[in-house]
Design a protein around this motif. Structure first.
Motif, PDB file in Angstrom:
ATOM      1  N   GLY A  40      58.124   1.250  33.755  1.00  0.00           N
ATOM      2  CA  GLY A  40      59.217   1.914  34.437  1.00  0.00           C
ATOM      3  C   GLY A  40      59.157   3.418  34.315  1.00  0.00           C
ATOM      4  O   GLY A  40      59.970   4.119  34.884  1.00  0.00           O
ATOM      5  N   MET A  41      58.180   3.944  33.591  1.00  0.00           N
ATOM      6  CA  MET A  41      58.052   5.396  33.445  1.00  0.00           C
ATOM      7  C   MET A  41      56.595   5.769  33.694  1.00  0.00           C
ATOM      8  O   MET A  41      55.770   5.761  32.788  1.00  0.00           O
ATOM      9  N   PRO A  42      56.228   6.079  34.964  1.00  0.00           N
ATOM     10  CA  PRO A  42      54.833   6.343  35.289  1.00  0.00           C
ATOM     11  C   PRO A  42      54.296   7.550  34.539  1.00  0.00           C
ATOM     12  O   PRO A  42      55.022   8.460  34.186  1.00  0.00           O
ATOM     13  N   GLU A  43      52.985   7.543  34.300  1.00  0.00           N
ATOM     14  CA  GLU A  43      52.346   8.677  33.658  1.00  0.00           C
ATOM     15  C   GLU A  43      52.360   9.873  34.591  1.00  0.00           C
ATOM     16  O   GLU A  43      52.238   9.739  35.799  1.00  0.00           O
ATOM     17  N   LEU A 169      40.090   7.346  48.620  1.00  0.00           N
ATOM     18  CA  LEU A 169      39.992   7.621  47.192  1.00  0.00           C
ATOM     19  C   LEU A 169      40.948   6.688  46.454  1.00  0.00           C
ATOM     20  O   LEU A 169      42.131   6.597  46.818  1.00  0.00           O
ATOM     21  N   HIS A 170      40.462   6.023  45.404  1.00  0.00           N
ATOM     22  CA  HIS A 170      41.230   4.988  44.719  1.00  0.00           C
ATOM     23  C   HIS A 170      41.362   5.305  43.235  1.00  0.00           C
ATOM     24  O   HIS A 170      40.356   5.569  42.571  1.00  0.00           O
ATOM     25  N   ALA A 171      42.574   5.257  42.738  1.00  0.00           N
ATOM     26  CA  ALA A 171      42.823   5.316  41.295  1.00  0.00           C
ATOM     27  C   ALA A 171      43.382   3.961  40.880  1.00  0.00           C
ATOM     28  O   ALA A 171      44.368   3.484  41.459  1.00  0.00           O
ATOM     29  N   LEU A 172      42.777   3.315  39.891  1.00  0.00           N
ATOM     30  CA  LEU A 172      43.150   1.955  39.510  1.00  0.00           C
ATOM     31  C   LEU A 172      43.669   1.923  38.083  1.00  0.00           C
ATOM     32  O   LEU A 172      43.159   2.628  37.205  1.00  0.00           O
ATOM     33  N   TYR A 173      44.672   1.067  37.865  1.00  0.00           N
ATOM     34  CA  TYR A 173      45.380   1.004  36.588  1.00  0.00           C
ATOM     35  C   TYR A 173      45.504  -0.446  36.134  1.00  0.00           C
ATOM     36  O   TYR A 173      45.596  -1.365  36.968  1.00  0.00           O
ATOM     37  N   PRO A 174      45.564  -0.670  34.819  1.00  0.00           N
ATOM     38  CA  PRO A 174      45.677  -2.037  34.304  1.00  0.00           C
ATOM     39  C   PRO A 174      47.105  -2.569  34.279  1.00  0.00           C
ATOM     40  O   PRO A 174      47.311  -3.730  33.945  1.00  0.00           O
ATOM     41  N   ASP A 175      48.111  -1.734  34.604  1.00  0.00           N
ATOM     42  CA  ASP A 175      49.495  -2.201  34.597  1.00  0.00           C
ATOM     43  C   ASP A 175      49.925  -2.561  36.012  1.00  0.00           C
ATOM     44  O   ASP A 175      49.247  -2.244  36.987  1.00  0.00           O
ATOM     45  N   ASP A 176      51.063  -3.226  36.134  1.00  0.00           N
ATOM     46  CA  ASP A 176      51.580  -3.598  37.448  1.00  0.00           C
ATOM     47  C   ASP A 176      52.913  -2.914  37.731  1.00  0.00           C
ATOM     48  O   ASP A 176      53.771  -3.453  38.432  1.00  0.00           O
ATOM     49  N   ASP A 177      53.100  -1.717  37.184  1.00  0.00           N
ATOM     50  CA  ASP A 177      54.322  -0.952  37.383  1.00  0.00           C
ATOM     51  C   ASP A 177      54.398  -0.506  38.844  1.00  0.00           C
ATOM     52  O   ASP A 177      53.512   0.187  39.341  1.00  0.00           O
ATOM     53  N   GLU A 178      55.451  -0.918  39.557  1.00  0.00           N
ATOM     54  CA  GLU A 178      55.554  -0.625  40.976  1.00  0.00           C
ATOM     55  C   GLU A 178      56.340   0.653  41.262  1.00  0.00           C
ATOM     56  O   GLU A 178      56.496   1.041  42.413  1.00  0.00           O
TER      57      GLU A 178
END
Length: 525
Positions: A40-43, A169-178
């Motif tokens: 719930g708090m994006p980087e 361009l793609h940035a990928l993350y291991p979380d599913d925070d929407e």
């Protein structure tokens, strides 16, 4: 060639000194650049670090570097600044996309094609320019492969130039925070614009030169309405066709209009050849964008077959001359030769005959195009197939191989017989471009989606900007390379065609410490 870390992981600084890889957490995020991310708090992007690293990239450009090396350096700067597990760039052509650069845990996907029919491709080319999505919301094999590696969320930004999408361009993350981070999205959009600017400069990009981007940037561009009448005619179109804007506007095109996404070579009445591509423009009006360029010289070369004759005549002549010489020696001096001499002559004749047969097969296959196998893809043991293929290699090459093939390697789907051709071409290529006393390493691995093998040498290496061109038919590197390393320039072309017809992909990259790594990935059963 063996699995090695790429320049993304170690690399050099702008002065050419070796830069040590950063320590990362399990998600691939550098320890020194993590921010307090909770659900719930994006980087927040580390903008200061991004600006510093981007400055180094600009210095590379100012010093004359271009193309894939600069693009890779930009992705290296983007990943830690965005706190992403990995960053990748997909270049688009009329037939779909292909991953041409990556940093972090997505490096395995370099060379991975993204067909136009893949639902993920349609998603990337439509909707907002910058968007966020969960990977489990996307259909298609690539999204599944990424999710299987623990990645859950993707932020993507299209790189657009003159209204055309050159890539994403793609940035990928291991979380599913929407929840969405506006700064993060703006930063990714900015980086995508920087990449589009690199395409506009035409300095080593695009990697795939037959896409619509090259034509739109360097040559003619037209927009036609639903009735096929010209609504836009750029200055390059005037130069290419000799037809002014006044002569072209509100009239039909002076050449056929291919279907969207198709490429058409067409000869005009004056003998000029054009390569034409077409695509749909988003929005109302049913407008179509048409790009075209002059390929008259290329067609003339192709029709004369000068290139074909030049690269094959010597390759055919050499084994034929050796075979004839040894055969004449056996015929004229049989009685005076020892048994050892006769066996030696027979061995050389057999070896050269095998080389000749292989060359003829490559030439015929290249001339008639590579055809899919007759039957459906069937499961086979990749490890056993590799061991069997090694036995078919020439003895001097076979003695240089170092094999690392797990006994429990999973089965893959495809054509086992053609895999022999793939391994033979890759090992032969590695042997040709490396010292005769250096090892050639063949290593097989597997993950949840693919089974792979790598062939690595310690030879002259491949320049990053040549990693894709090496798969072109008849391409052999620079002229100096041709003299020192003869060949027809067909091996890697055939390898890519065979592998992609088995729903796999193949890529080349420089090897740390010198040499080249070729990697083939095939679908796991």
């Amino acid at each position: 060639m063996t699995p090695d870390s790429r320049p993304d992981q170690a690399g050099t600084d702008r002065s050419g000194r070796h830069r040590m890889p950063e320590r990362t957490d399990p998600r691939g995020v550098p320890e020194g650049r993590r921010t307090g991310h909770t659900r719930g708090m994006p980087e927040r992007p580390d903008l200061a670090a991004l600006i510093a690293d981007h400055g180094a990239v600009i210095e590379m450009i100012n010093s004359g570097e271009a193309g894939l090396p600069v693009l890779t350096a930009l992705l290296q700067a983007a990943r830690p600044a965005l706190g992403a597990a990995c960053v990748a760039f997909v270049e688009f052509t009329p037939t779909g996309g292909q991953v041409i650069a990556a940093s972090g845990c997505a490096e395995w996907a370099i060379g991975r094609p993204l067909p136009a029919s893949d639902p993920a491709t349609v998603c990337l080319l439509t909707g907002p320019r910058v968007r966020q999505t969960r990977l489990d919301h996307l259909d298609g094999p690539l999204a599944g492969e990424l999710a299987a590696r623990g990645l859950r969320r993707m932020v993507v930004a299209r790189a657009e130039l003159n209204g055309l999408t050159v890539g994403s361009l793609h940035a990928l993350y291991p979380d599913d925070d929407e929840s969405e981070n506006r700064v993060q999205h703006a930063t990714l959009g900015y980086l995508a614009s920087c990449i589009a600017h690199m395409y506009g400069d035409q300095s080593g990009l695009p990697v795939h030169g037959d896409g619509p981007v090259v034509a739109a940037l360097a040559d003619g561009l037209a927009v036609v309405d639903r009735d096929g009448r010209v609504r836009l005619w750029n200055p390059a179109a005037v130069e290419v066709t000799g037809r002014t804007a006044g002569e072209a506007m509100n009239r039909p095109l002076p050449f056929p209009l291919p279907a969207a996404g198709q490429v058409l070579d067409h000869q005009l009445a004056d003998g000029q050849w054009l390569r034409i591509t077409a695509g749909e423009l988003a929005g109302p009006g049913m407008l179509r964008v048409v790009t075209f360029r002059d390929i008259t010289d290329q067609q003339r070369r192709d029709s004369d077959r000068d290139l074909f004759v030049a690269v094959t005549s010597h390759e055919l002549r050499t084994p034929v001359t050796v075979i004839k010489g040894y055969a004449d020696t056996l015929t004229d001096h049989w009685e005076s030769l020892t048994d050892h001499d006769r066996r030696q002559a027979a061995r050389v004749i057999g070896q050269r005959a095998n080389e000749l047969a292989r060359l003829v097969d490559r030439l015929l296959t290249s001339a008639t195009d590579v055809r899919p196998s007759d039957g459906p893809a069937v499961p086979f043991d990749l490890g056993e197939a590799l061991h069997a293929a090694v036995l078919d290699l020439p003895g001097d090459l076979r003695r240089r191989l170092l094999l690392s093939i797990p006994a429990d390697l999973p089965k893959t789907l495809g054509d086992r017989h053609r895999l022999t051709t793939v391994l033979t071409e890759l090992c032969t290529n590695a042997g040709k471009w490396s010292p005769t006393d250096s090892p050639i390493e063949v290593v097989a691995t597997a993950d949840s989606r693919t089974v792979a093998f790598r062939v690595a040498d310690r030879g002259v290496g491949i320049r990053p900007e040549h990693a894709e061109r090496a798969f072109d038919r008849f391409w052999q590197g620079e002229s100096g390379d041709r003299r020192g390393y003869p060949g027809a320039g067909l091996g890697l072309y055939l390898v890519r065609r065979i592998v992609e017809q088995q729903n796999g992909w193949v890529s080349l990259r420089p090897r740390d410490g010198g040499g080249t790594v070729a990697e083939v990935r095939l679908p796991r059963r």
